[in-house]
Write a protein that holds these residues in place. Structure first.
Motif, PDB file in Angstrom:
ATOM      1  N   ILE A 135       0.828  -1.206   0.000  1.00 53.68           N
ATOM      2  CA  ILE A 135       0.000   0.000   0.000  1.00 53.68           C
ATOM      3  C   ILE A 135       0.856   1.247   0.000  1.00 53.68           C
ATOM      4  CG2 ILE A 135      -1.730   1.305   1.313  1.00 53.68           C
ATOM      5  CD1 ILE A 135      -2.825  -1.347   2.327  1.00 53.68           C
ATOM      6  N   GLY A 136       1.921   1.257   0.811  1.00 55.98           N
ATOM      7  CA  GLY A 136       2.756   2.452   0.934  1.00 55.98           C
ATOM      8  C   GLY A 136       3.520   2.790  -0.327  1.00 55.98           C
ATOM      9  N   ARG A 146      -0.861   7.113   5.034  1.00 51.31           N
ATOM     10  CA  ARG A 146      -1.787   7.068   6.169  1.00 51.31           C
ATOM     11  C   ARG A 146      -2.530   5.740   6.206  1.00 51.31           C
ATOM     12  NH1 ARG A 146      -7.217   8.216   7.174  1.00 51.31           N
ATOM     13  NH2 ARG A 146      -7.636   9.067   9.253  1.00 51.31           N
ATOM     14  N   ALA A 147      -2.972   5.267   5.048  1.00 52.47           N
ATOM     15  CA  ALA A 147      -3.710   4.006   4.985  1.00 52.47           C
ATOM     16  C   ALA A 147      -2.829   2.831   5.413  1.00 52.47           C
ATOM     17  CB  ALA A 147      -4.233   3.780   3.565  1.00 52.47           C
ATOM     18  N   SER A 148      -1.571   2.828   4.992  1.00 55.62           N
ATOM     19  CA  SER A 148      -0.676   1.730   5.374  1.00 55.62           C
ATOM     20  C   SER A 148      -0.410   1.737   6.872  1.00 55.62           C
ATOM     21  CB  SER A 148       0.638   1.819   4.588  1.00 55.62           C
ATOM     22  OG  SER A 148       1.314   3.033   4.859  1.00 55.62           O
ATOM     23  N   TYR A 149      -0.294   2.937   7.473  1.00 57.63           N
ATOM     24  CA  TYR A 149      -0.103   3.014   8.922  1.00 57.63           C
ATOM     25  C   TYR A 149      -1.355   2.556   9.672  1.00 57.63           C
ATOM     26  CZ  TYR A 149       4.467   5.276   9.075  1.00 57.63           C
ATOM     27  OH  TYR A 149       5.800   5.531   8.988  1.00 57.63           O
ATOM     28  N   GLY A 168      -4.227  -5.002  -7.327  1.00 62.76           N
ATOM     29  CA  GLY A 168      -3.809  -6.301  -6.812  1.00 62.76           C
ATOM     30  C   GLY A 168      -3.891  -6.373  -5.296  1.00 62.76           C
ATOM     31  N   GLY A 169      -3.549  -5.266  -4.618  1.00 64.40           N
ATOM     32  CA  GLY A 169      -3.651  -5.235  -3.169  1.00 64.40           C
ATOM     33  C   GLY A 169      -5.076  -5.367  -2.692  1.00 64.40           C
ATOM     34  N   SER A 170      -6.012  -4.695  -3.370  1.00 61.28           N
ATOM     35  CA  SER A 170      -7.423  -4.812  -2.995  1.00 61.28           C
ATOM     36  C   SER A 170      -7.952  -6.215  -3.247  1.00 61.28           C
ATOM     37  CB  SER A 170      -8.261  -3.797  -3.795  1.00 61.28           C
ATOM     38  OG  SER A 170      -7.965  -2.472  -3.399  1.00 61.28           O
TER      39      SER A 170
END
Length: 478
Positions: free
Chosen positions: A148-149, A159-162, A238-240
């Motif tokens: 994500i980062g 922010r989302a990865s944290y 791909g992450g989703s």
């Protein structure tokens, strides 16, 4: 054999590590071939699996921390096998999506992250030791954090990865304390041995709450869901796909494998709490979905609602409920992955996920529209699709113990049908928004091929669920 399956993706990642990043064509071809070989290897386990045997199969014991009476124990049952197969199926799809990265020189990092993640996930579903399970359960966060980062699509990706990392890590520390307590009490973290032990009621309830804190965030249940919409919105396609298809199932798998089995009396005691949170989650997620304008957030909140149905089925504690929960996890893993894939393809073409900029795609992208309709209908549980089998069994199992809970869960499913059909109507029908999108391009052959196995499984599980049901029943209800 099972250890070889776990290590195979790591070997592929090591091979790709030594390839020059400028040779991205070799990297993507090698990673795809390697991941397909791993999928075929996992199919071999399916062919060799004996559904008549009720014990764990392919059990392996490796020496590890002998001084503490702990061993690296691996083994799978029918449920583990199905989730491993889903993992090895979705990984090649995610790797093919790397071919459209804007910066092809990042394909190397992207591929390594996914292969490492695949290895960890197979290990999670194969582990029969609580300590190993915890280590792998937490190790999943590391590749997802970098995925994500680094490859996130918008400015809020850090922010989302944290959020993903901190929410899940902090909640799992409590589970780690409970694992240490079990080790101090019984001198082992071997699941097969702990299964035969018994705690006093108060300690069992505390341990259940500790495990619940981790699994509830991972699913996620309301109100532990804040990280999920952010993670989905910022993650690459791909992450989703892997997040919705596999990672959300870790919580349900944990409830089934550990909470329900190791702490049965505490599970029964806290069932009303689970039902309240799950019903609230199903209804809240459905209402929240109606208010969203971002396509990814709509599917993300939809996942929260479906996971609420899964926990209702699990804690119904009867054959129908648990069978439905497992089947719904599989069905949701397929349909939600396909929906995120569809939205990702739209974003690649038009660089927006805001609904108001879309309309009339049925006339300009008919092949895409066909797939999008199929997976939305499967997502709401249309008969002959995989989700219908799962939702039907969940409601039957829930109705047998509490008709009001079943009624409330059913009302949430009606709301789910409402927002799914509304989404289809707004995107596919009406006037074409030529003021915002001027060039329309339907699916390519590669993109069409990505959808085909997901469509096949959606209908196969919905029309002929018997082999899957028999695999689950042999592991849980023999």
């Amino acid at each position: 054999m099972l250890l070889s399956l776990i290590l195979s993706p790591l070997i592929g990642a090591i091979l790709i590590f030594f390839i020059n990043r400028s040779n991205f064509k070799l990297i993507r071809n090698l990673s795809l071939i390697w991941s397909l070989l791993i999928f075929n290897f996992s199919v071999y386990f399916l062919l060799m699996f004996d559904p008549i045997i009720t014990k764990f199969q392919f059990v392996e014991r490796l020496e590890w921390l002998n001084f503490s009476n702990n061993h690296f124990i691996l083994g799978i049952d029918g449920v583990s096998l199905l989730l491993i197969l889903l993992t090895t199926l979705l990984t090649p799809i995610c790797l093919i999506l790397s071919w459209s990265l804007k910066n092809p020189f990042l394909i190397k990092e992207y591929t390594i992250i996914f292969l490492v993640l695949e290895s960890i996930l197979i290990g999670v579903f194969s582990s029969l030791d609580l300590l190993i399970f915890y280590l792998l359960f937490e190790a999943v966060l590391i590749p997802m954090y970098f995925l994500i980062g680094i490859f996130g699509s918008r400015e809020r990706k850090i922010r989302a990865s944290y959020l993903l990392f901190l929410y899940t890590l902090l909640s799992s520390i409590i589970m780690f304390i409970a694992i240490l307590f079990l080790y101090s009490k019984f001198g082992t973290t071997n699941y097969l041995l702990l299964f035969t032990t018994k705690l006093d009621p108060f300690a069992e309830k505390l341990c259940w709450l500790a495990f619940f804190s981790s699994f509830a965030v991972k699913m996620p249940l309301i109100p532990f869901h804040i990280w999920l919409p952010e993670a989905h919105c910022e993650a690459p396609t791909g992450g989703s796909v892997i997040l919705a298809g596999i990672l959300l199932k870790l919580g349900g798998y944990g409830f089934l494998r550990y909470s329900l089995i190791l702490f049965p009396e505490a599970s029964a005691y806290f069932t009303p709490l689970i039902f309240i949170l799950s019903i609230f989650g199903v209804i809240y997620a459905s209402i929240s979905t109606l208010q969203q304008v971002d396509l990814k957030k709509i599917i993300a909140y939809s996942s929260v609602g479906h996971m609420g149905l899964v926990t209702i089925g699990i804690f119904s504690s009867n054959i129908q409920g648990i069978l439905g929960a497992i089947f719904l996890m599989l069905g949701h893993g397929i349909t939600s992955s396909a929906l995120f894939l569809a939205i990702g393809l739209l974003y690649e073409r038009y660089s927006t996920r805001v609904i108001k900029y879309y309309g009339g795609l049925a006339s300009t992208m008919p092949i895409f529209a066909t797939f999008f309709v199929i997976f939305n209908l499967a997502n709401i549980g249309l008969p002959i699709t995989s989700n219908f089998i799962g939702e039907f069994f969940v409601l039957v199992g829930c109705f047998s113990i509490n008709s009001w809970v079943a009624l409330m869960a059913g009302s949430g499913m009606v709301l789910g049908a409402g927002y799914s059909l509304w989404l289809v109507n707004r995107i596919l029908f009406g006037n074409v928004k030529r003021y915002s999108i001027t060039v329309f391009r339907d699916l390519t052959r590669k993109e069409f091929a990505l959808f085909c196995p997901l469509v096949f499984l959606t209908f196969f599980l919905g029309i002929y669920p018997d082999p899957t049901i028999n695999l689950i029943k042999a592991s849980w209800f023999a």
